[in-house]
Design a protein around this motif. Structure first.
Motif, PDB file in Angstrom:
ATOM      1  N   ALA A 126      13.674   9.849  -6.647  1.00 38.58           N
ATOM      2  CA  ALA A 126      12.392  10.517  -6.861  1.00 38.58           C
ATOM      3  C   ALA A 126      11.425   9.644  -7.663  1.00 38.58           C
ATOM      4  CB  ALA A 126      12.613  11.850  -7.572  1.00 38.58           C
ATOM      5  N   THR A 127      11.916   9.015  -8.730  1.00 34.95           N
ATOM      6  CA  THR A 127      11.034   8.180  -9.552  1.00 34.95           C
ATOM      7  C   THR A 127      10.569   6.953  -8.770  1.00 34.95           C
ATOM      8  OG1 THR A 127      12.997   7.123 -10.540  1.00 34.95           O
ATOM      9  CG2 THR A 127      11.979   8.918 -11.764  1.00 34.95           C
ATOM     10  N   GLU A 128      11.444   6.403  -7.929  1.00 36.04           N
ATOM     11  CA  GLU A 128      11.052   5.241  -7.121  1.00 36.04           C
ATOM     12  C   GLU A 128       9.923   5.613  -6.163  1.00 36.04           C
ATOM     13  OE1 GLU A 128      13.036   2.203  -3.812  1.00 36.04           O
ATOM     14  OE2 GLU A 128      14.326   3.377  -5.132  1.00 36.04           O
ATOM     15  N   LEU A 129      10.034   6.765  -5.521  1.00 38.96           N
ATOM     16  CA  LEU A 129       8.987   7.227  -4.608  1.00 38.96           C
ATOM     17  C   LEU A 129       7.677   7.478  -5.360  1.00 38.96           C
ATOM     18  CD1 LEU A 129      10.990   9.729  -2.361  1.00 38.96           C
ATOM     19  CD2 LEU A 129       9.913   7.594  -1.609  1.00 38.96           C
ATOM     20  N   SER A 130       7.792   8.092  -6.527  1.00 37.12           N
ATOM     21  CA  SER A 130       6.599   8.403  -7.321  1.00 37.12           C
ATOM     22  C   SER A 130       5.894   7.128  -7.767  1.00 37.12           C
ATOM     23  CB  SER A 130       6.991   9.241  -8.537  1.00 37.12           C
ATOM     24  OG  SER A 130       5.859   9.581  -9.297  1.00 37.12           O
ATOM     25  N   LEU A 131       6.660   6.144  -8.231  1.00 38.51           N
ATOM     26  CA  LEU A 131       6.059   4.883  -8.670  1.00 38.51           C
ATOM     27  C   LEU A 131       5.427   4.134  -7.503  1.00 38.51           C
ATOM     28  CD1 LEU A 131       8.749   3.620 -11.208  1.00 38.51           C
ATOM     29  CD2 LEU A 131       6.395   4.307 -11.733  1.00 38.51           C
ATOM     30  N   ALA A 132       6.060   4.185  -6.332  1.00 36.15           N
ATOM     31  CA  ALA A 132       5.504   3.515  -5.156  1.00 36.15           C
ATOM     32  C   ALA A 132       4.165   4.137  -4.769  1.00 36.15           C
ATOM     33  CB  ALA A 132       6.482   3.602  -3.985  1.00 36.15           C
ATOM     34  N   GLU A 133       4.090   5.458  -4.820  1.00 34.00           N
ATOM     35  CA  GLU A 133       2.830   6.134  -4.507  1.00 34.00           C
ATOM     36  C   GLU A 133       1.767   5.805  -5.550  1.00 34.00           C
ATOM     37  OE1 GLU A 133       2.958  10.267  -3.697  1.00 34.00           O
ATOM     38  OE2 GLU A 133       4.307  10.041  -1.969  1.00 34.00           O
ATOM     39  N   ALA A 134       2.169   5.727  -6.814  1.00 35.10           N
ATOM     40  CA  ALA A 134       1.223   5.387  -7.877  1.00 35.10           C
ATOM     41  C   ALA A 134       0.678   3.972  -7.683  1.00 35.10           C
ATOM     42  CB  ALA A 134       1.891   5.513  -9.239  1.00 35.10           C
ATOM     43  N   ALA A 135       1.555   3.055  -7.264  1.00 32.15           N
ATOM     44  CA  ALA A 135       1.124   1.676  -7.024  1.00 32.15           C
ATOM     45  C   ALA A 135       0.132   1.615  -5.869  1.00 32.15           C
ATOM     46  CB  ALA A 135       2.340   0.791  -6.734  1.00 32.15           C
ATOM     47  N   ARG A 136       0.404   2.387  -4.817  1.00 35.70           N
ATOM     48  CA  ARG A 136      -0.524   2.412  -3.679  1.00 35.70           C
ATOM     49  C   ARG A 136      -1.875   2.996  -4.095  1.00 35.70           C
ATOM     50  NH1 ARG A 136       4.211   3.762  -0.731  1.00 35.70           N
ATOM     51  NH2 ARG A 136       3.805   5.988  -0.935  1.00 35.70           N
ATOM     52  N   ALA A 137      -1.843   4.025  -4.924  1.00 39.35           N
ATOM     53  CA  ALA A 137      -3.091   4.640  -5.388  1.00 39.35           C
ATOM     54  C   ALA A 137      -3.901   3.659  -6.235  1.00 39.35           C
ATOM     55  CB  ALA A 137      -2.782   5.902  -6.185  1.00 39.35           C
ATOM     56  N   ARG A 138      -3.218   2.902  -7.086  1.00 43.79           N
ATOM     57  CA  ARG A 138      -3.910   1.915  -7.921  1.00 43.79           C
ATOM     58  C   ARG A 138      -4.515   0.815  -7.057  1.00 43.79           C
ATOM     59  NH1 ARG A 138      -0.265  -0.701 -12.018  1.00 43.79           N
ATOM     60  NH2 ARG A 138      -2.200  -1.332 -13.023  1.00 43.79           N
ATOM     61  N   GLN A 139      -3.777   0.397  -6.021  1.00 42.50           N
ATOM     62  CA  GLN A 139      -4.287  -0.624  -5.112  1.00 42.50           C
ATOM     63  C   GLN A 139      -5.533  -0.129  -4.383  1.00 42.50           C
ATOM     64  OE1 GLN A 139      -3.543  -3.687  -4.698  1.00 42.50           O
ATOM     65  NE2 GLN A 139      -4.365  -4.260  -2.703  1.00 42.50           N
ATOM     66  N   GLN A 140      -5.502   1.121  -3.916  1.00 44.24           N
ATOM     67  CA  GLN A 140      -6.652   1.695  -3.235  1.00 44.24           C
ATOM     68  C   GLN A 140      -7.862   1.775  -4.161  1.00 44.24           C
ATOM     69  OE1 GLN A 140      -6.038   1.390   0.152  1.00 44.24           O
ATOM     70  NE2 GLN A 140      -7.128   3.309   0.317  1.00 44.24           N
ATOM     71  N   GLN A 141      -7.620   2.163  -5.407  1.00 43.64           N
ATOM     72  CA  GLN A 141      -8.715   2.255  -6.367  1.00 43.64           C
ATOM     73  C   GLN A 141      -9.332   0.884  -6.623  1.00 43.64           C
ATOM     74  OE1 GLN A 141     -10.273   4.805  -7.609  1.00 43.64           O
ATOM     75  NE2 GLN A 141     -11.612   3.570  -8.908  1.00 43.64           N
ATOM     76  N   MET A 142      -8.498  -0.148  -6.738  1.00 46.48           N
ATOM     77  CA  MET A 142      -8.995  -1.498  -6.947  1.00 46.48           C
ATOM     78  C   MET A 142      -9.830  -1.956  -5.758  1.00 46.48           C
ATOM     79  SD  MET A 142      -6.803  -5.021  -7.370  1.00 46.48           S
ATOM     80  CE  MET A 142      -6.296  -4.928  -5.640  1.00 46.48           C
ATOM     81  N   LEU A 143      -9.363  -1.653  -4.532  1.00 49.09           N
ATOM     82  CA  LEU A 143     -10.104  -2.049  -3.338  1.00 49.09           C
ATOM     83  C   LEU A 143     -11.446  -1.314  -3.261  1.00 49.09           C
ATOM     84  CD1 LEU A 143      -7.272  -2.163  -0.633  1.00 49.09           C
ATOM     85  CD2 LEU A 143      -8.330  -4.089  -1.846  1.00 49.09           C
ATOM     86  N   ARG A 144     -11.444  -0.018  -3.633  1.00 49.41           N
ATOM     87  CA  ARG A 144     -12.700   0.740  -3.616  1.00 49.41           C
ATOM     88  C   ARG A 144     -13.697   0.160  -4.605  1.00 49.41           C
ATOM     89  NH1 ARG A 144      -9.211   5.287  -2.754  1.00 49.41           N
ATOM     90  NH2 ARG A 144      -8.993   5.618  -4.996  1.00 49.41           N
ATOM     91  N   GLU A 145     -13.202  -0.259  -5.782  1.00 50.72           N
ATOM     92  CA  GLU A 145     -14.091  -0.837  -6.787  1.00 50.72           C
ATOM     93  C   GLU A 145     -14.672  -2.172  -6.295  1.00 50.72           C
ATOM     94  OE1 GLU A 145     -11.661  -1.067 -10.249  1.00 50.72           O
ATOM     95  OE2 GLU A 145     -11.817   1.081 -10.704  1.00 50.72           O
ATOM     96  N   ARG A 146     -13.834  -2.971  -5.630  1.00 50.66           N
ATOM     97  CA  ARG A 146     -14.321  -4.244  -5.097  1.00 50.66           C
ATOM     98  C   ARG A 146     -15.344  -4.008  -3.993  1.00 50.66           C
ATOM     99  NH1 ARG A 146      -8.671  -7.763  -4.572  1.00 50.66           N
ATOM    100  NH2 ARG A 146      -8.352  -8.086  -6.811  1.00 50.66           N
ATOM    101  N   TRP A 147     -15.078  -3.027  -3.129  1.00 49.57           N
ATOM    102  CA  TRP A 147     -16.016  -2.722  -2.053  1.00 49.57           C
ATOM    103  C   TRP A 147     -17.352  -2.249  -2.629  1.00 49.57           C
ATOM    104  CZ3 TRP A 147     -16.424  -3.507   3.041  1.00 49.57           C
ATOM    105  CH2 TRP A 147     -17.367  -2.760   3.754  1.00 49.57           C
TER     106      TRP A 147
END
Length: 222
Positions: A126-147
């Motif tokens: 469960a924690t592995e899945l949660s951390l993976a989703e959190a990492a994807r969310a952070r990546q998306q946020q970074m890409l949105r900021e760059r865009w």
């Protein structure tokens, strides 16, 4: 939020939500032996009020409790888009409810009393899945900021370049859209360099994937 000093990722939290004091402390002891410290909650309402639902990790959630049931707590977590992943705790005879909960998005269910190995494996998953989703969310946020750092004109050029058009084709398309603002292919090349630099990419293929991930391609005006 506590973070891992090596990779700047948040350290996962583990919560136990059960209205039985003995179960809560027994589970906490098993988790402590496995290297996890847990936050304990005696009710679903208390958990929803006090826990950080946006911090990634795992919650061991009893299906049947006084007050809010585990399923009600789970539904409230879903409504709040909680980052926590749920492992349900069920007593004998609650199998159908537990399976239904997993189908709704819970990671797993465990029958009480819990086996230490099974418990730790479920928490790890469960924690592995949660951390993976959190990492994807952070990546998306970074890409949105760059865009967002691109100018409106650069965004327009980027959307066209993402479709595979050459600089000449992009210049032609933009000229047809707005005859009063003709653009030279060399200017498109300048925009391309600035776009790649701001987005930290190196190819039109990467640009295409980024635009698709952000849903920015839907904004292209034909």
């Amino acid at each position: 939020m506590t973070r891992d000093a090596h990779n700047d990722m948040p350290l996962p939290q583990v919560c136990i939500v059960d209205d039985d004091d003995g179960v809560r402390h027994s589970l906490a002891a098993l988790l402590l032996a496995g290297g996890h410290s847990a936050q304990l909650f005696a009710s679903g309402a208390g958990f929803l009020h006090q826990a950080d639902l946006q911090h990634p990790g795992c919650v061991l959630l009893d299906l049947r409790m006084d007050g809010m049931s585990g399923l009600q707590v789970f539904e409230e977590m879903r409504q709040r888009h909680s980052a926590l992943k749920v492992v349900f705790l069920s007593a004998h005879g609650e199998l159908s409810s537990a399976v239904a909960a997993v189908k709704q998005g819970a990671v797993d269910w465990l029958e009480k009393p819990c086996n230490e190995h099974t418990l730790l494996a479920a928490v790890a998953r469960a924690t592995e899945l949660s951390l993976a989703e959190a990492a994807r969310a952070r990546q998306q946020q970074m890409l949105r900021e760059r865009w967002s750092a691109l100018s409106p004109r650069q965004q327009e050029v980027a959307r066209l370049l993402a479709t595979g058009q050459s600089s000449k084709e992009v210049a032609r398309t933009l000229g047809l859209r707005d005859p009063g603002r003709p653009i030279d292919p060399r200017t498109v090349d300048t925009h391309r360099s600035a776009i790649f630099l701001k987005l930290d990419i190196r190819s039109s293929h990467e640009l295409g994937m980024l635009v698709e991930d952000l849903g920015a391609s839907a904004q292209i005006t034909r």
